[in-house]
Design a protein around this motif. Sequence first.
Motif, PDB file in Angstrom:
ATOM      1  N   GLU A  12       0.823  -1.199   0.000  1.00 49.21           N
ATOM      2  CA  GLU A  12       0.000   0.000   0.000  1.00 49.21           C
ATOM      3  C   GLU A  12       0.865   1.259   0.000  1.00 49.21           C
ATOM      4  N   GLN A  13       2.165   1.107   0.262  1.00 52.41           N
ATOM      5  CA  GLN A  13       3.097   2.229   0.175  1.00 52.41           C
ATOM      6  C   GLN A  13       3.542   2.494  -1.275  1.00 52.41           C
ATOM      7  N   ALA A  15       3.521   3.469  -5.209  1.00 55.55           N
ATOM      8  CA  ALA A  15       2.884   4.551  -5.956  1.00 55.55           C
ATOM      9  C   ALA A  15       1.649   4.029  -6.692  1.00 55.55           C
ATOM     10  N   PRO A  16       0.604   4.854  -6.773  1.00 55.53           N
ATOM     11  CA  PRO A  16      -0.621   4.437  -7.469  1.00 55.53           C
ATOM     12  C   PRO A  16      -0.380   4.021  -8.923  1.00 55.53           C
ATOM     13  N   ASP A 107       8.016   3.578  -3.816  1.00 53.71           N
ATOM     14  CA  ASP A 107       7.237   4.234  -2.768  1.00 53.71           C
ATOM     15  C   ASP A 107       6.529   5.490  -3.284  1.00 53.71           C
ATOM     16  N   ARG A 108       5.315   5.680  -2.818  1.00 55.08           N
ATOM     17  CA  ARG A 108       4.527   6.848  -3.224  1.00 55.08           C
ATOM     18  C   ARG A 108       5.147   8.163  -2.765  1.00 55.08           C
ATOM     19  N   ARG A 109       6.002   8.125  -1.743  1.00 58.03           N
ATOM     20  CA  ARG A 109       6.636   9.349  -1.230  1.00 58.03           C
ATOM     21  C   ARG A 109       7.739   9.861  -2.142  1.00 58.03           C
ATOM     22  N   ARG A 135       9.366   2.128 -12.793  1.00 56.73           N
ATOM     23  CA  ARG A 135       8.628   3.259 -12.216  1.00 56.73           C
ATOM     24  C   ARG A 135       8.577   4.408 -13.212  1.00 56.73           C
ATOM     25  N   GLU A 139       5.093   5.888 -14.704  1.00 57.60           N
ATOM     26  CA  GLU A 139       4.722   7.274 -14.408  1.00 57.60           C
ATOM     27  C   GLU A 139       4.844   8.191 -15.641  1.00 57.60           C
TER      28      GLU A 139
END
Length: 145
Positions: A12-13, A15-16, A107-109, A135, A139
């Motif tokens: 859940e951490q 990235a969408p 990670d989404r952060r 990634r 993205e």
Amino acid sequence: MQWSQLKHRLEEQFAPALGGRLQIHYTVYRNLTEGDGRAWLTWDKEELFSRADMPSWEKLAAPFDPNAEFYDSARDLLGALHDHLRTPFVELLASPEPLVRALALADRRLGRRRFEKLTAEELGHPLVRRVAALRAAAEGWPLHA
């Protein structure tokens, strides 16, 4: 923490944009002896990374050496995954463990500006470079390193 709970919290951490395409798995084979295990990371069900610990019968036959790689691999891997949840994000990117750095890139952060500033030295390990490329593609970001 049980593996299923740890897996859920780690994923859940992510990235969408990774949308369930990146998954982490861990299993322990309990056929004849305890402790044979394997952890792996997949992208669209294709294995990117795998780490297995030494079979239990070999552990029992070998003299105990806390510095031995096979004792450290599984313990360190699960420890690193637990630590991933409670470690500040900046420290994750600087981790000596390639799997931790790879998960930090998912990670989404991690935002676009920080991602684009990553150097080839920071990516270094083939797993980390591969996750960075995945990634970037997911993205639509350029990968400069």
